[in-house]
Design an enzyme around this catalytic site. Structure first.
Site, PDB file in Angstrom:
ATOM      1  N   ILE A 205       0.869  -1.187   0.000  1.00 40.46           N
ATOM      2  CA  ILE A 205       0.000   0.000   0.000  1.00 40.46           C
ATOM      3  C   ILE A 205       0.899   1.227   0.000  1.00 40.46           C
ATOM      4  O   ILE A 205       1.717   1.394   0.911  1.00 40.46           O
ATOM      5  CB  ILE A 205      -0.899   0.056   1.256  1.00 40.46           C
ATOM      6  CG1 ILE A 205      -1.702  -1.234   1.432  1.00 40.46           C
ATOM      7  CG2 ILE A 205      -1.855   1.257   1.182  1.00 40.46           C
ATOM      8  CD1 ILE A 205      -2.385  -1.336   2.787  1.00 40.46           C
ATOM      9  N   HIS A 206       0.768   2.057  -1.021  1.00 42.17           N
ATOM     10  CA  HIS A 206       1.609   3.260  -1.035  1.00 42.17           C
ATOM     11  C   HIS A 206       0.954   4.481  -1.679  1.00 42.17           C
ATOM     12  O   HIS A 206       1.398   5.594  -1.489  1.00 42.17           O
ATOM     13  CB  HIS A 206       2.933   2.973  -1.749  1.00 42.17           C
ATOM     14  CG  HIS A 206       2.825   3.004  -3.250  1.00 42.17           C
ATOM     15  ND1 HIS A 206       2.339   1.947  -3.986  1.00 42.17           N
ATOM     16  CD2 HIS A 206       3.129   3.971  -4.147  1.00 42.17           C
ATOM     17  CE1 HIS A 206       2.359   2.259  -5.266  1.00 42.17           C
ATOM     18  NE2 HIS A 206       2.818   3.472  -5.399  1.00 42.17           N
ATOM     19  N   ARG A 207      -0.110   4.271  -2.446  1.00 41.32           N
ATOM     20  CA  ARG A 207      -0.695   5.402  -3.175  1.00 41.32           C
ATOM     21  C   ARG A 207      -1.401   6.366  -2.229  1.00 41.32           C
ATOM     22  O   ARG A 207      -2.103   5.957  -1.305  1.00 41.32           O
ATOM     23  CB  ARG A 207      -1.687   4.914  -4.235  1.00 41.32           C
ATOM     24  CG  ARG A 207      -1.003   4.330  -5.447  1.00 41.32           C
ATOM     25  CD  ARG A 207      -1.968   4.134  -6.597  1.00 41.32           C
ATOM     26  NE  ARG A 207      -1.263   3.613  -7.750  1.00 41.32           N
ATOM     27  CZ  ARG A 207      -0.681   4.374  -8.685  1.00 41.32           C
ATOM     28  NH1 ARG A 207      -0.728   5.684  -8.576  1.00 41.32           N
ATOM     29  NH2 ARG A 207      -0.052   3.809  -9.703  1.00 41.32           N
ATOM     30  N   ASP A 278      -1.855  -1.676  -4.396  1.00 42.19           N
ATOM     31  CA  ASP A 278      -2.328  -0.512  -5.142  1.00 42.19           C
ATOM     32  C   ASP A 278      -1.244  -0.012  -6.089  1.00 42.19           C
ATOM     33  O   ASP A 278      -1.323   1.088  -6.629  1.00 42.19           O
ATOM     34  CB  ASP A 278      -2.801   0.609  -4.193  1.00 42.19           C
ATOM     35  CG  ASP A 278      -1.711   1.116  -3.265  1.00 42.19           C
ATOM     36  OD1 ASP A 278      -0.537   0.723  -3.427  1.00 42.19           O
ATOM     37  OD2 ASP A 278      -2.033   1.922  -2.364  1.00 42.19           O
TER      38      ASP A 278
END
Length: 363
Positions: A205-207, A278
């Site tokens: 998860i990074h967006r 993501d």
């Protein structure tokens, strides 16, 4: 023929390295690499270049940790000076970062030929800075290399047959990289021994659309907690996102580990049971290594993965996430087609750069 490659993010180095290996096979081609410094990344140490056999940049502009406008403006200024000094035949840019658009703009205003690798991708979400960068870069590029037929069709739909440019479907250079590094990852990565798990889901998860939205982030984490009670979830997480979890009292019951390098990520991909992410790149890499994928976004540029059933879009909705997990964890992966060029994308790029009179026809 002199080529200048403009890159600024760690994934771009890996992609460009695949093309650089092909360029190096031709004595009449010279490549100069410019690193804008966009992503200050501690993983880009000496060992990063040695392990991945990546050419070191000839120039490093060291531009980072500033806003979009300041970053792009400084990059334009720095890249322009280099282009005037070196006067290349082609300027190669990759993907959709600020480095991409800055490199393309600097080259075009100097009347140099712009080559966009990974052209034609569209999320159709103009709230994404990446979407703006890729659309503008495509429009001013002279040669556009599309990773998929869908990307090519996007450009046709936007009228690119009427523009003075050449469009080629070449495949995805990231598949070239995945094939090249797969063997060395077995030899050099120790992540699996450290992790000591037989069955696990690999998640990232990074967006900003997820990490900066407290409600979405909580929904995703709480659903991962639920899944983790059935099968281990492993999440390499950037310290910034970890701080967001702590600040908002969002408790993760699964395994959070430090960010990993590319070779470690390949090993995690090859041995996981399912991918949840993501990340645009990881969606494709799941396919490269024969893994089903669940995408924690409302849209994806890689629509062919959805079409063929390798990927499911779920956004941040808990019910959709869990339902997709229940389906995909049991689903056998059957690769019945080759969506991304089979590892020849870089070869097609270089062969086309060596040719003249390109026409807008898929390879």
């Amino acid at each position: 023929m002199k080529l200048i490659t403009i890159i600024g993010a760690r994934p771009q180095f890996i992609k460009a390295a695949a093309v650089s290996r092909e360029i190096s096979k031709h004595e009449d081609l010279t490549e100069i690499i410019v690193h804008t410094g966009q992503h200050f990344d501690e993983n880009m140490s000496e060992i990063f270049f040695e392990e991945l056999q990546i050419p070191r940049p000839h120039y490093n502009l060291d531009i980072n940790s500033v806003g979009h406008g300041a970053m792009t403006g400084r990059m334009l200024e720095g890249i322009e000076e280099i282009l005037i000094k070196e006067h290349p035949d082609f300027v190669l840019v990759y993907g959709d970062t600020n480095s991409t658009i800055a490199g393309a703009l600097a080259a075009k205003k100097l009347k140099l030929k712009v080559v966009h690798i990974e052209a034609g991708l569209r999320s159709f979400n103009m709230d994404m800075p990446e979407e703006i960068n890729r659309i503008l870069t495509d429009r001013i590029s002279d040669i556009l290399f599309c990773p998929t037929q869908v990307a090519y069709q996007n450009l046709v739909n936007e009228g690119f047959k009427n523009y003075d440019c050449n469009v080629v479907v070449n495949g995805d250079v990231m598949q070239d990289a995945a094939i090249f590094y797969s063997k060395s990852s077995e030899e050099k990565s120790g992540i699996l021994k450290k992790l000591d798990k037989k069955d696990f889901i690999l998640c990232t998860i990074h967006r900003a659309e997820n990490t900066d939205n407290r409600s979405k982030l909580r929904n995703i984490v709480e659903t991962l907690n639920k899944i983790n009670r059935e099968i281990s979830v492993v999440l390499p997480l950037h310290p910034r996102t970890l701080k967001i979890l702590q600040r908002n009292n969002i408790s993760a019951e699964f395994d959070i580990i430090d960010p990993v390098g590319y070779l470690d990520m390949i090993q995690l991909l090859k041995h996981c049971s399912l991918v949840m992410t993501d990340s645009g790149g990881l969606q494709k890499e799941a396919y490269f290594f024969n893994k089903n994928c669940i995408t924690l976004r409302e849209e994806t540029e890689w629509v062919e993965l959805i079409e063929y059933g390798y990927n499911i879009l779920v956004g941040s909705d808990p019910e959709k996430i869990y339902h997709a997990y229940s389906k995909m964890i049991k689903k056998e992966f059957k690769k019945e087609n080759d969506l991304y060029g089979g590892g020849r994308a870089s070869e097609v790029i270089v062969n086309n750069l060596l040719k003249t009179n390109l026409i807008m026809t898929p390879e």
